[in-house]
Design a protein around this motif. Structure first.
Motif, PDB file in Angstrom:
ATOM      1  N   ARG A   1       0.823  -1.214   0.000  1.00  0.00           N
ATOM      2  CA  ARG A   1       0.000   0.000   0.000  1.00  0.00           C
ATOM      3  C   ARG A   1       0.860   1.269   0.000  1.00  0.00           C
ATOM      4  O   ARG A   1       0.455   2.321   0.498  1.00  0.00           O
ATOM      5  CB  ARG A   1      -0.951   0.011   1.205  1.00  0.00           C
ATOM      6  CG  ARG A   1      -2.041  -1.047   1.081  1.00  0.00           C
ATOM      7  CD  ARG A   1      -2.769  -1.358   2.368  1.00  0.00           C
ATOM      8  NE  ARG A   1      -3.264  -0.173   3.062  1.00  0.00           N
ATOM      9  CZ  ARG A   1      -3.911  -0.229   4.224  1.00  0.00           C
ATOM     10  NH1 ARG A   1      -4.117  -1.409   4.798  1.00  0.00           N
ATOM     11  NH2 ARG A   1      -4.353   0.867   4.798  1.00  0.00           N
ATOM     12  N   ALA A   2       2.072   1.166  -0.578  1.00  0.00           N
ATOM     13  CA  ALA A   2       2.954   2.339  -0.643  1.00  0.00           C
ATOM     14  C   ALA A   2       2.303   3.452  -1.441  1.00  0.00           C
ATOM     15  O   ALA A   2       1.622   3.216  -2.445  1.00  0.00           O
ATOM     16  CB  ALA A   2       4.294   1.964  -1.266  1.00  0.00           C
ATOM     17  N   ARG A   3       2.522   4.658  -0.988  1.00  0.00           N
ATOM     18  CA  ARG A   3       1.945   5.853  -1.617  1.00  0.00           C
ATOM     19  C   ARG A   3       3.080   6.811  -1.972  1.00  0.00           C
ATOM     20  O   ARG A   3       3.955   7.077  -1.156  1.00  0.00           O
ATOM     21  CB  ARG A   3       0.971   6.514  -0.640  1.00  0.00           C
ATOM     22  CG  ARG A   3       0.458   7.872  -1.046  1.00  0.00           C
ATOM     23  CD  ARG A   3      -0.553   8.398  -0.033  1.00  0.00           C
ATOM     24  NE  ARG A   3      -0.969   9.764  -0.342  1.00  0.00           N
ATOM     25  CZ  ARG A   3      -0.458  10.845   0.247  1.00  0.00           C
ATOM     26  NH1 ARG A   3       0.464  10.723   1.184  1.00  0.00           N
ATOM     27  NH2 ARG A   3      -0.880  12.050  -0.095  1.00  0.00           N
ATOM     28  N   TRP A   4       3.070   7.321  -3.196  1.00  0.00           N
ATOM     29  CA  TRP A   4       4.076   8.277  -3.634  1.00  0.00           C
ATOM     30  C   TRP A   4       3.669   9.687  -3.215  1.00  0.00           C
ATOM     31  O   TRP A   4       2.519  10.083  -3.347  1.00  0.00           O
ATOM     32  CB  TRP A   4       4.260   8.223  -5.140  1.00  0.00           C
ATOM     33  CG  TRP A   4       4.996   6.991  -5.583  1.00  0.00           C
ATOM     34  CD1 TRP A   4       4.457   5.792  -5.948  1.00  0.00           C
ATOM     35  CD2 TRP A   4       6.408   6.839  -5.673  1.00  0.00           C
ATOM     36  NE1 TRP A   4       5.454   4.909  -6.266  1.00  0.00           N
ATOM     37  CE2 TRP A   4       6.667   5.525  -6.107  1.00  0.00           C
ATOM     38  CE3 TRP A   4       7.495   7.693  -5.433  1.00  0.00           C
ATOM     39  CZ2 TRP A   4       7.953   5.028  -6.306  1.00  0.00           C
ATOM     40  CZ3 TRP A   4       8.773   7.214  -5.629  1.00  0.00           C
ATOM     41  CH2 TRP A   4       9.002   5.900  -6.063  1.00  0.00           C
ATOM     42  N   VAL A   5       4.626  10.432  -2.720  1.00  0.00           N
ATOM     43  CA  VAL A   5       4.389  11.784  -2.209  1.00  0.00           C
ATOM     44  C   VAL A   5       5.350  12.742  -2.900  1.00  0.00           C
ATOM     45  O   VAL A   5       6.536  12.441  -3.066  1.00  0.00           O
ATOM     46  CB  VAL A   5       4.601  11.851  -0.679  1.00  0.00           C
ATOM     47  CG1 VAL A   5       4.394  13.268  -0.160  1.00  0.00           C
ATOM     48  CG2 VAL A   5       3.651  10.881   0.026  1.00  0.00           C
ATOM     49  N   GLY A   6       4.849  13.910  -3.273  1.00  0.00           N
ATOM     50  CA  GLY A   6       5.721  14.931  -3.851  1.00  0.00           C
ATOM     51  C   GLY A   6       5.138  16.307  -3.642  1.00  0.00           C
ATOM     52  O   GLY A   6       3.919  16.499  -3.723  1.00  0.00           O
ATOM     53  N   GLY A   7       5.993  17.271  -3.337  1.00  0.00           N
ATOM     54  CA  GLY A   7       5.534  18.648  -3.162  1.00  0.00           C
ATOM     55  C   GLY A   7       4.928  18.888  -1.798  1.00  0.00           C
ATOM     56  O   GLY A   7       5.420  18.394  -0.780  1.00  0.00           O
ATOM     57  N   ALA A   8       3.827  19.625  -1.762  1.00  0.00           N
ATOM     58  CA  ALA A   8       3.206  20.029  -0.509  1.00  0.00           C
ATOM     59  C   ALA A   8       2.608  18.839   0.228  1.00  0.00           C
ATOM     60  O   ALA A   8       2.207  17.849  -0.378  1.00  0.00           O
ATOM     61  CB  ALA A   8       2.121  21.073  -0.770  1.00  0.00           C
ATOM     62  N   SER A   9       2.560  18.958   1.559  1.00  0.00           N
ATOM     63  CA  SER A   9       1.874  17.999   2.413  1.00  0.00           C
ATOM     64  C   SER A   9       0.685  18.694   3.059  1.00  0.00           C
ATOM     65  O   SER A   9       0.544  19.918   2.980  1.00  0.00           O
ATOM     66  CB  SER A   9       2.819  17.453   3.485  1.00  0.00           C
ATOM     67  OG  SER A   9       3.847  16.678   2.908  1.00  0.00           O
ATOM     68  N   SER A  10      -0.148  17.920   3.750  1.00  0.00           N
ATOM     69  CA  SER A  10      -1.326  18.470   4.419  1.00  0.00           C
ATOM     70  C   SER A  10      -1.468  17.865   5.805  1.00  0.00           C
ATOM     71  O   SER A  10      -1.166  16.682   6.008  1.00  0.00           O
ATOM     72  CB  SER A  10      -2.598  18.190   3.617  1.00  0.00           C
ATOM     73  OG  SER A  10      -2.581  18.858   2.376  1.00  0.00           O
ATOM     74  N   THR A  11      -1.950  18.672   6.742  1.00  0.00           N
ATOM     75  CA  THR A  11      -2.287  18.163   8.069  1.00  0.00           C
ATOM     76  C   THR A  11      -3.639  17.446   8.002  1.00  0.00           C
ATOM     77  O   THR A  11      -4.366  17.575   7.008  1.00  0.00           O
ATOM     78  CB  THR A  11      -2.390  19.311   9.077  1.00  0.00           C
ATOM     79  OG1 THR A  11      -3.541  20.116   8.749  1.00  0.00           O
ATOM     80  CG2 THR A  11      -1.145  20.182   9.055  1.00  0.00           C
ATOM     81  N   PRO A  12      -4.004  16.714   9.045  1.00  0.00           N
ATOM     82  CA  PRO A  12      -5.335  16.083   9.054  1.00  0.00           C
ATOM     83  C   PRO A  12      -6.470  17.088   8.891  1.00  0.00           C
ATOM     84  O   PRO A  12      -7.543  16.737   8.383  1.00  0.00           O
ATOM     85  CB  PRO A  12      -5.390  15.397  10.432  1.00  0.00           C
ATOM     86  CG  PRO A  12      -3.957  15.112  10.754  1.00  0.00           C
ATOM     87  CD  PRO A  12      -3.196  16.270  10.204  1.00  0.00           C
ATOM     88  N   ALA A  13      -6.229  18.350   9.280  1.00  0.00           N
ATOM     89  CA  ALA A  13      -7.252  19.389   9.130  1.00  0.00           C
ATOM     90  C   ALA A  13      -7.265  19.990   7.734  1.00  0.00           C
ATOM     91  O   ALA A  13      -8.082  20.870   7.444  1.00  0.00           O
ATOM     92  CB  ALA A  13      -7.033  20.488  10.166  1.00  0.00           C
ATOM     93  N   GLY A  14      -6.345  19.529   6.858  1.00  0.00           N
ATOM     94  CA  GLY A  14      -6.336  20.010   5.480  1.00  0.00           C
ATOM     95  C   GLY A  14      -5.499  21.246   5.234  1.00  0.00           C
ATOM     96  O   GLY A  14      -5.597  21.859   4.162  1.00  0.00           O
ATOM     97  N   VAL A  15      -4.629  21.622   6.182  1.00  0.00           N
ATOM     98  CA  VAL A  15      -3.745  22.776   5.992  1.00  0.00           C
ATOM     99  C   VAL A  15      -2.525  22.332   5.190  1.00  0.00           C
ATOM    100  O   VAL A  15      -1.764  21.460   5.627  1.00  0.00           O
ATOM    101  CB  VAL A  15      -3.307  23.378   7.341  1.00  0.00           C
ATOM    102  CG1 VAL A  15      -2.368  24.556   7.113  1.00  0.00           C
ATOM    103  CG2 VAL A  15      -4.523  23.805   8.151  1.00  0.00           C
TER     104      VAL A  15
END
Length: 423
Positions: A236-250
């Motif tokens: 279930r690996a997920r690729w991530v790039g650029g901005a991230s988000s908090t659980p609140a969507g920030v």
């Protein structure tokens, strides 16, 4: 750079770090971690934070010579990390403080004479005391950002042939270019970069790439290719790039600059060997020209032209012999194209593909927020008291993706993303 021009530059950079980097929210508190030599930028960051509506800004000043004195003269094994410090970090998590860390050594050689064993003991002690805090950051429970702040000593490392003032000015100009602060609309430039990196991540996700095969055909000292390494990804690996988000969507930018797309390796599925392409600094000591061999996820053999004794201590840390991250960076990155060595991981890791030994990022697994530690471990996540990046990318590196349906897709050729990846 004139004093007035420098003030304008610092103010614009501070605003970018606060509003785009950590994306500080009204009435949110902020922790700033910086060296004493970063004071001019820190003062403006504090002003920018309060202008953005900060509830409170706390500055944590770092001084490497002071740390060196501690490690040289104290019995590190007998030091207990203070309860009030642990309580402070607990409050930072509970109240969701944002964090801005400024990097750029004021005293690059301060730890050169510290015994590697003392460095390891202190690294482990501090990491375990505030493990809950680093895990909260790595799972993006609050915004965080790491950015560069020039110092004369760092500038001389990057530009050794320039006089001190010219070197510092050149480093300022380089950093501002790398973080896109020199563009007419820096925030829009970051939006464009995020779209590009998200596009690469989407390609890898849609093709269900489950293994990365890195091959650098350039002959090493033994005549073999410099790198021949297969890294199998976590379930279930997920690729991530650029901005991230908090659980609140920030949304926020964990690294400024950034040029990487990364994911989680399975901690038992890496095999082969790899050579590093840039210096790195485990436990704040330089390691250069290292070579690693893996079997079933574990690093079983290593050498280094510089820092081999440091590596020996580093790999004694629990979980440090297995990977927690693999990252792809196009050799077209402005950091790589500058031709500069930065001797600072934030910049050098965004110049080249890299692997990280140690702790994995939970955000690199689908649905990680709902999973326990044991469930993440069952998917292949690595856990450790450290996380250190080692650059492996070159202008001759080829990367092929092995897909769930048996296909092979070219991901990188000669250090650049294949056209289909960028389509």
């Amino acid at each position: 750079m004139s004093e007035s021009a420098a003030n304008v530059t610092i103010r614009a950079y501070a605003d970018l770090l606060i509003r785009t980097g950590v994306n500080l929210q009204p009435q949110q508190s902020l922790l700033v971690r910086a060296e004493l030599g970063h004071a001019p930028l820190v003062r403006q960051v504090v002003a920018s934070a309060y202008a953005a509506g900060a509830a409170y800004v706390q500055v944590e000043w770092m001084d490497t010579p002071t740390l060196a004195a501690t490690l040289n003269y104290a019995d590190v094994e007998q030091i207990d990390y203070p309860a009030f410090e642990i309580a402070r970090f607990r409050q930072l998590v509970d109240e969701k403080w944002a964090r801005l860390s400024l990097v750029g050594d004021e005293f690059p050689e301060a730890l050169a004479e510290v015994a590697p064993a003392a460095l390891r003991a202190w690294t482990i002690k501090r990491a375990r005391a505030i493990k809950f805090y680093t895990q909260a950051m790595m799972s993006n429970q609050m915004q965080w950002c790491v950015a560069g702040a020039p110092t004369p000593a760092w500038a001389r490392q990057v530009f050794p042939d320039k006089p001190a003032t010219e070197a510092t000015d050149a480093l300022w100009a380089t950093i501002l270019r790398m973080v896109r602060a020199d563009q007419p609309n820096p925030a829009a430039a970051w939006d464009a970069l995020n779209r590009q990196l998200t596009g690469v991540a989407t390609f890898l996700q849609q093709n269900q790439v489950h293994t990365l095969h890195f091959v650098d055909p350039t002959p090493g000292p033994d005549g073999k290719p410099a790198t021949d390494l297969k890294i199998g990804l976590a379930e279930r690996a997920r690729w991530v790039g650029g901005a991230s988000s908090t659980p609140a969507g920030v949304r926020f930018q964990p690294n400024m600059p950034t040029e990487e797309v990364f994911t989680m390796p399975h901690n038992q599925r890496t095999n082969g060997y790899v050579r590093t392409s840039r210096p790195t600094f485990p436990m704040q000591r330089e390691v250069r020209d290292a070579w690693f061999r893996f079997e079933d996820g574990e690093m079983v053999e290593f050498t280094a032209a510089v820092g081999e004794a440091v590596l020996a201590q580093f790999f004694e840390i629990d979980g440090a012999r297995r990977l927690g991250e693999v990252s792809l960076v196009d050799a077209g990155s402005p950091i790589f194209q500058s031709g500069l060595l930065f001797y600072e991981i934030l910049f050098d890791e965004n110049a080249a593909c890299h692997i990280a030994f140690g702790e994995a990022y939970p955000e690199c697994v689908e649905g990680a927020a709902a999973l326990s530690r044991d469930e993440l471990a069952a998917l292949g996540a690595n856990f450790s008291d450290t996380h250190v990046d080692f650059m492996i990318g070159t202008a001759t590196m080829n990367v092929t993706g092995l897909c769930a349906d048996g296909r092979e897709v070219p991901i990188m050729r000669a250090g650049r993303f294949a056209p289909a990846v960028l389509a």
